[in-house]
Design an enzyme around this catalytic site. Sequence first.
Site, PDB file in Angstrom:
ATOM      1  N   GLY A 266       0.861  -1.179   0.000  1.00  0.00           N
ATOM      2  CA  GLY A 266       0.000   0.000   0.000  1.00  0.00           C
ATOM      3  C   GLY A 266       0.898   1.229   0.000  1.00  0.00           C
ATOM      4  O   GLY A 266       1.094   1.903  -1.005  1.00  0.00           O
ATOM      5  N   CYS A 332      -7.348  21.036  19.048  1.00  0.00           N
ATOM      6  CA  CYS A 332      -7.199  21.219  20.497  1.00  0.00           C
ATOM      7  C   CYS A 332      -6.636  19.986  21.183  1.00  0.00           C
ATOM      8  O   CYS A 332      -7.349  19.301  21.932  1.00  0.00           O
ATOM      9  CB  CYS A 332      -8.544  21.605  21.103  1.00  0.00           C
ATOM     10  SG  CYS A 332      -9.178  23.094  20.359  1.00  0.00           S
TER      11      CYS A 332
HETATM   12  N1  LLP Z   1      -1.951  -6.242   3.849  1.00  0.00           N
HETATM   13  C1  LLP Z   1      -2.466  -6.260   5.084  1.00  0.00           C
HETATM   14  C2  LLP Z   1      -3.149  -7.457   5.536  1.00  0.00           C
HETATM   15  C3  LLP Z   1      -2.334  -5.161   5.917  1.00  0.00           C
HETATM   16  O1  LLP Z   1      -2.832  -5.201   7.141  1.00  0.00           O
HETATM   17  C4  LLP Z   1      -1.664  -4.001   5.451  1.00  0.00           C
HETATM   18  C5  LLP Z   1      -1.523  -2.825   6.317  1.00  0.00           C
HETATM   19  C6  LLP Z   1      -1.154  -4.015   4.143  1.00  0.00           C
HETATM   20  C7  LLP Z   1      -1.307  -5.150   3.372  1.00  0.00           C
HETATM   21  C8  LLP Z   1      -0.431  -2.846   3.544  1.00  0.00           C
HETATM   22  O2  LLP Z   1       0.695  -2.499   4.268  1.00  0.00           O
HETATM   23  P1  LLP Z   1       1.697  -1.400   3.672  1.00  0.00           P
HETATM   24  O3  LLP Z   1       2.300  -1.976   2.417  1.00  0.00           O
HETATM   25  O4  LLP Z   1       0.918  -0.181   3.359  1.00  0.00           O
HETATM   26  O5  LLP Z   1       2.678  -1.193   4.751  1.00  0.00           O
HETATM   27  N2  LLP Z   1      -1.684   3.335   9.517  1.00  0.00           N
HETATM   28  C9  LLP Z   1      -0.335   2.827   9.525  1.00  0.00           C
HETATM   29  C10 LLP Z   1      -0.171   1.611   8.641  1.00  0.00           C
HETATM   30  C11 LLP Z   1      -1.089   0.497   9.028  1.00  0.00           C
HETATM   31  C12 LLP Z   1      -0.974  -0.665   8.094  1.00  0.00           C
HETATM   32  C13 LLP Z   1      -2.034  -1.645   8.350  1.00  0.00           C
HETATM   33  N3  LLP Z   1      -2.005  -2.750   7.481  1.00  0.00           N
HETATM   34  C14 LLP Z   1       0.631   3.942   9.154  1.00  0.00           C
HETATM   35  O6  LLP Z   1       0.205   5.059   8.930  1.00  0.00           O
HETATM   36  O7  LLP Z   1       1.838   3.740   9.128  1.00  0.00           O
END
Ligand code: LLP
Length: 402
Positions: A266, A332
């Site tokens: 992602g 806030c």
């Molecule tokens: N697949 C699964 C099952 C996941 O849970 C996630 C992310 C991805 C793929 C994609 O991961 P990426 O390639 O984007 O690292 N809010 C957090 C990130 C949470 C990711 C949750 N799961 C942040 O802002 O760093």
Amino acid sequence: MRPSPLKLEKLARLYSTPLYVHCQKTILQSLRQLKQAFRPCGGEIYYAVKANPRLGILRLLRKEGLGAEAVSWGEVQLCLKAGFSPRRIIFNGNGKTEAEVLACARAGVVWFNFDSLDQWELLEWAGKKAQKSLKALLRVKPEVPSPTHPHLAVGEKGSKFGFLRSELPGALRALKKARFATLAGLHSHFGSQILSAEPFLQSARFGRRLFEKIRSQGFAMEMLDLGGGYGVPYEKTDRPLNLKKLSQGYQKIFQGFSGRVVFEPGRFLVARAGILLTRTLSIKKGPSGNFLVVDAGMTENLRPALYGARHEVVLLNRRGRKSRFRVVGPVCENSDSFGDFQLPEPKRKNLAVISNCGAYASSMGSTYNGRPRPAEVLIEPKGAVRLIRRRDATASLWQNEI
Ligand code: LLP
């Protein structure tokens, strides 16, 4: 990505601030890098929609041939709206509802992961009710160290996601009885924002071994889904992920492998392609320190408050001697802060860029403090600017109130 200050000034005037500005070229460049890295092992890419679920971005990635990884019926519907075939959507999640799973099955989604046996039973139930054959991916914890923020490390023993290896014999016995949601693969996402290649390779080795072991027990295993997690440098001291090492490692690990290898990136695809454009509201200097108050805050980028993340801040059109400012938003909360930065002397209404806001910024945004969500634009490769999301009307704050 860095559009010219002149262009940003124009965008800010047209769409007002705060404003998310996404750059198509940067998304496509990042995609090319990943495609190249995954090609030697035949890996397929399923974009993790949660990183940035804007339809304009989903459509772009769908046209590039990607599948999608979704974690709710809402995300699945966004994918369908963006034109993804339901067969190219993987529905993940440790707490799916009956309504969600049934709706997905009826819409033609085939691939579902599961984190517990009762969630697999839910898939069986939905398959039967919709009279569809579903393919179930058993989520395992690869138990590899994930060098990242503790909130983002999900492959370890105590995590709520997936099965431990020691739980598999019992689970597999139950899965032998599957009629509508047959075990067709493994899923093993273990963490996010990881900048070192080794844990990915460890997880892949673990996955391949387990996949083949389960196949040898008579299960028709088709897909090994290794999840996402590929990190990007946020801070100047972050070293980028070594994609060459990753690619060579995967190639070696998957030699002679006869299943489908799937990745779910992602952040890597969209984080660097987006900035948050903001304007200075106030400059406060005094015995408490120097504060630069901007019109974006934790409502537009929660990452600093939630993970202590650092997103570089650049003031446009300012030069000269720098001094230390704490860049804060108008929300806030004390945690509504982007951190301390060395900045040239700002003016009021100065535009500033908060970098790497293409992933998990607007998607984790909120309307806290009565703040309507900002607009988002996508800059196309030839420079044309496309509004992909209008700023929320203030009335959206109360339109569902009774
Ligand atoms: N697949 C699964 C099952 C996941 O849970 C996630 C992310 C991805 C793929 C994609 O991961 P990426 O390639 O984007 O690292 N809010 C957090 C990130 C949470 C990711 C949750 N799961 C942040 O802002 O760093």
